[in-house]
Design a protein around this motif. Structure first.
Motif, short mmCIF file in Angstrom:
data_model
loop_
_atom_site.label_atom_id
_atom_site.label_comp_id
_atom_site.label_asym_id
_atom_site.label_seq_id
_atom_site.Cartn_x
_atom_site.Cartn_y
_atom_site.Cartn_z
N SER A 1 -1.89 14.34 -20.58
CA SER A 1 -1.86 13.58 -19.35
C SER A 1 -0.55 13.52 -18.75
CB SER A 1 -2.47 12.33 -19.72
OG SER A 1 -3.80 12.39 -20.16
N ALA A 2 -0.30 13.71 -17.44
CA ALA A 2 0.89 13.45 -16.62
C ALA A 2 0.56 11.92 -16.03
CB ALA A 2 1.42 14.39 -15.81
N TYR A 3 1.38 11.43 -15.54
CA TYR A 3 1.31 10.21 -14.87
C TYR A 3 1.99 9.89 -13.62
CZ TYR A 3 -0.79 8.73 -19.51
OH TYR A 3 -1.61 8.79 -20.59
N LEU A 4 1.31 9.27 -12.75
CA LEU A 4 1.97 9.28 -11.46
C LEU A 4 2.13 7.40 -11.09
CD1 LEU A 4 3.44 10.25 -8.73
CD2 LEU A 4 1.10 10.10 -7.84
N LEU A 5 3.04 7.01 -11.26
CA LEU A 5 3.19 5.47 -11.21
C LEU A 5 3.50 5.21 -9.80
CD1 LEU A 5 3.29 2.59 -12.41
CD2 LEU A 5 5.54 3.10 -13.00
N ASP A 6 2.82 4.44 -8.89
CA ASP A 6 3.05 3.85 -7.70
C ASP A 6 4.03 2.77 -7.81
OD1 ASP A 6 3.26 2.83 -5.14
OD2 ASP A 6 0.90 3.13 -4.75
N LEU A 7 5.14 2.75 -7.29
CA LEU A 7 6.20 1.71 -7.22
C LEU A 7 5.98 0.64 -6.39
CD1 LEU A 7 9.26 3.80 -8.48
CD2 LEU A 7 7.69 2.66 -10.00
N GLY A 8 5.08 0.85 -5.36
CA GLY A 8 4.63 -0.12 -4.21
C GLY A 8 5.43 -0.04 -3.13
N ASP A 9 6.33 0.77 -3.23
CA ASP A 9 7.25 0.74 -1.85
C ASP A 9 7.36 2.05 -1.27
OD1 ASP A 9 8.90 1.77 -3.78
OD2 ASP A 9 10.58 0.72 -3.86
N MET B 1 8.01 -6.00 -5.61
CA MET B 1 6.49 -5.93 -5.94
C MET B 1 6.16 -5.60 -7.54
SD MET B 1 3.82 -3.66 -3.89
CE MET B 1 1.99 -3.68 -4.17
N GLY B 2 5.16 -6.23 -7.89
CA GLY B 2 4.70 -6.35 -9.39
C GLY B 2 3.73 -5.20 -9.55
N PHE B 3 3.18 -5.00 -10.79
CA PHE B 3 2.56 -3.66 -11.19
C PHE B 3 1.15 -4.15 -11.07
CE2 PHE B 3 -0.18 -1.91 -14.54
CZ PHE B 3 0.01 -0.55 -14.23
N ALA B 4 0.25 -3.43 -10.53
CA ALA B 4 -1.36 -3.50 -10.39
C ALA B 4 -1.75 -2.23 -11.19
CB ALA B 4 -1.66 -3.61 -9.08
N ASP B 5 -3.03 -2.48 -11.62
CA ASP B 5 -3.66 -1.28 -12.54
C ASP B 5 -3.94 0.02 -11.78
OD1 ASP B 5 -3.94 -3.10 -14.68
OD2 ASP B 5 -6.00 -3.68 -14.26
N ASP B 6 -4.07 -0.35 -10.30
CA ASP B 6 -4.35 0.97 -9.52
C ASP B 6 -3.14 1.74 -9.24
OD1 ASP B 6 -3.44 -0.58 -7.71
OD2 ASP B 6 -5.01 -0.28 -6.17
N HIS B 7 -1.84 1.31 -9.64
CA HIS B 7 -0.61 1.73 -9.37
C HIS B 7 -0.36 3.24 -10.20
CE1 HIS B 7 1.55 -1.63 -7.05
NE2 HIS B 7 0.28 -1.29 -6.68
N LEU B 8 -1.06 3.23 -11.40
CA LEU B 8 -1.03 3.95 -12.32
C LEU B 8 -2.00 5.05 -12.47
CD1 LEU B 8 1.02 5.21 -14.58
CD2 LEU B 8 -0.61 3.96 -16.36
N ILE B 9 -1.81 6.27 -12.12
CA ILE B 9 -2.65 7.19 -11.74
C ILE B 9 -2.51 8.34 -13.01
CG2 ILE B 9 -3.72 8.92 -10.29
CD1 ILE B 9 -1.54 6.79 -8.58
N PRO B 10 -3.27 8.38 -13.87
CA PRO B 10 -3.49 9.46 -14.78
C PRO B 10 -3.83 10.80 -14.39
CG PRO B 10 -4.76 7.86 -15.60
CD PRO B 10 -4.63 7.58 -14.24
N GLY C 1 12.84 -0.69 -8.86
CA GLY C 1 12.58 -1.82 -7.84
C GLY C 1 11.58 -2.39 -7.99
N GLY C 2 11.76 -3.64 -8.77
CA GLY C 2 10.74 -4.75 -9.13
C GLY C 2 10.00 -4.37 -10.35
N LEU C 3 10.18 -3.11 -11.04
CA LEU C 3 9.75 -2.92 -12.29
C LEU C 3 10.79 -2.26 -13.11
CD1 LEU C 3 6.10 -1.34 -11.50
CD2 LEU C 3 6.60 -3.41 -12.31
N THR C 4 10.79 -2.38 -14.38
CA THR C 4 11.91 -1.80 -15.16
C THR C 4 11.31 -0.91 -16.23
OG1 THR C 4 13.25 -3.87 -14.87
CG2 THR C 4 13.77 -2.34 -16.67
N LEU C 5 12.02 0.36 -16.46
CA LEU C 5 11.64 1.38 -17.32
C LEU C 5 12.78 1.19 -18.60
CD1 LEU C 5 9.31 3.52 -17.45
CD2 LEU C 5 11.18 5.10 -16.87
N ARG C 6 12.40 0.89 -19.72
CA ARG C 6 13.22 0.73 -20.79
C ARG C 6 13.16 1.95 -21.88
NH1 ARG C 6 12.53 -4.59 -23.96
NH2 ARG C 6 13.86 -5.64 -21.98
N ALA C 7 13.90 2.55 -22.37
CA ALA C 7 14.05 3.72 -22.92
C ALA C 7 13.83 3.12 -24.56
CB ALA C 7 15.09 4.48 -23.18
#
Length: 459
Positions: A19-27, A1-10, A104-110
């Motif tokens: 600001s902390a962030y909660l990223l909904d990964l869609g699953d 599942m791809g990224f949508a704007d409402d998936h990121l909650i500051p 899982g559908g998205l990637t995080l790169r350091a």
């Protein structure tokens, strides 16, 4: 599942300016970024959306709050993501520059972005090959960059030069890439603090004055010149975060104490912290108590003005939330919370104990006294009362003996000034008044105008 704007909650901590962030990964899973030990808002948001925290990432070893990553690892089984260079002493996935984590559908790169700290990582979020946004932590922030003096003055310039190179790396990303910093408005980690909390790479190329510096030397000079003071507790928390904050299995208690128990704690070297509104403190308080009103900035001033090694007892009003005291204290590592005065000041007085009052004056009644301004230097320079003596609140413990006799103490509204008055009273000063208002109120009442600059105003 791809990224949508409402998936990121500051999730904004107004008091610390972060600001902390909660990223909904869609699953049904989520990533938590730079979460503090006070996980109430994050956990409530995750529960409301039916999410389990599967990853907890930290961009750096935070100095202004204790990380919640270890707690999330314990509570939800989250994999903790952090830099290998941080040498953290707890279970985590240690990352170096270029490492990627499959979400899982998205990637995080350091991305290695030292400057604010040695081991700082930014995290680039990718949807396939598309750069969606970058969690920049304490590197690139809105219209500025985070401070580089937290590892000591001997390293400030070196880290400022590293910050310059890190910002060059980040601004090579596409202009449309979102920028999600941790530090923002109200954060003492910002240099200087801004007003907005998120931005884009393209917007920063146009608006960030540090990015307009023609060369590295100019950048370094501008960044260092913008550095103000910061709370003393910042110097302690990085190492605690490296070791890992202690796990909590329940909300820490704040027991009710009798007046006799409060006296015993004072005799044993404890501090009484009065968290009531400034006006209530002025009307009557325990002699020697410290006024720190319970508001968004409570943790900052608690950590700046008091040691973390002494027991603390709190005086509250009936309507105040005891859990707010606990979590604001615990998120900055203050755990010696002895309790609160049962029944508040009414019970204290009913037991035959003394109280002290502090004059809380309107601007029209405050004339004729030496005017002591306890705001931050940047606030003071932007506009202050002519002839004001400037002593930042954070420096007052060391400068109380030099304060003028019989002052009116002022800040922007009155809360910090009441804290300052309580410090002066503890140091033996008498005939102290607090301005109920700010410098504009005072000058208007006296027929004056605010002046700018800082020359000849410090003690």
């Amino acid at each position: 599942m791809g990224f949508a704007d409402d998936h990121l909650i500051p999730l904004v901590d107004e008091g610390l300016g972060n600001s902390a962030y909660l990223l909904d990964l869609g699953d049904g899973r989520a990533l938590a970024m730079d979460a503090s030990r006070d996980l109430r808002a994050l956990n409530a948001t995750a529960e409301r959306r039916g999410l389990r925290i599967a990853f907890a990432a930290d961009t750096h070893l935070h100095g202004d709050f204790l990380s919640g990553a270890v707690q999330l690892g314990h509570d939800t089984g989250a994999t903790v993501l952090a830099s290998a260079a941080g040498r953290r002493a707890f279970a985590h996935k240690a990352l170096v520059d270029g490492d990627e984590v499959d979400l899982g559908g998205l990637t995080l790169r350091a991305l290695a972005t030292p400057g604010h700290t040695d081991e700082h990582l930014s995290f680039l979020l990718l949807d396939g090959s598309r750069e969606i946004g970058v969690f920049t932590g304490g590197s690139l922030i809105v219209n500025s960059a985070a401070r580089t003096d937290l590892l000591g003055p001997q390293r400030t310039e070196e880290l400022a030069r590293a910050q310059y190179r890190s910002l060059k790396l980040l601004t090579a990303l596409p202009d449309e890439t979102a920028v999600w910093p941790t530090h923002g408005a109200g954060s003492f980690c910002s240099a200087p603090p801004g007003t907005e909390r998120t931005t884009t790479i393209g917007a920063q190329k146009h608006a960030n004055p540090l990015l307009a510096a023609p060369d590295e030397d100019t950048f370094v000079a501008q960044l260092i010149a913008s550095l103000g003071t910061y709370p003393a507790y910042f110097d302690r928390l990085g190492e605690i975060n490296r070791r890992g904050p202690g796990l909590l299995t329940e909300q820490p208690p704040l027991p009710a104490l009798s007046a006799q128990q409060v006296w015993a704690l004072i005799a044993d070297g404890g501090y009484v912290v009065d968290v009531r509104a400034a006006a209530d403190y002025a009307a009557g308080h325990i002699p020697g108590s410290l006024s720190i009103p319970l508001r968004d900035q409570f943790a900052t001033w608690l950590g700046w003005l008091l040691p973390d090694t002494a027991p603390l007892v709190f005086v509250t009003s009936e309507s105040q939330d005891l859990s707010e005291i606990v979590w604001q204290a615990y998120k900055i590592g203050y755990e010696r919370l002895a309790g609160h005065l049962r029944g508040g000041m009414d019970a204290w007085l009913a037991d035959g104990n003394p109280q002290t009052t502090t004059s809380f004056l309107t601007a029209s009644r405050a004339a004729g006294r030496p005017y002591v301004d306890v705001r931050q230097e940047s606030e003071f320079a932007a506009g202050h009362v002519p002839g004001a003596v400037h002593i930042e609140l954070g420096a007052l413990n060391d400068s109380a003996a030099d304060a003028p006799t019989g002052p009116v103490v002022a800040c922007g509204h009155g809360e910090r000034a009441m804290t300052a008055a309580s410090l002066l009273e503890r140091a033996g000063h008498t005939d102290i008044a607090v301005l109920d208002g700010g410098p504009a109120d005072y000058t208007a009442a006296q027929g004056q105008r605010l002046v700018t600059g800082t020359e000849d105003t410090r003690l």
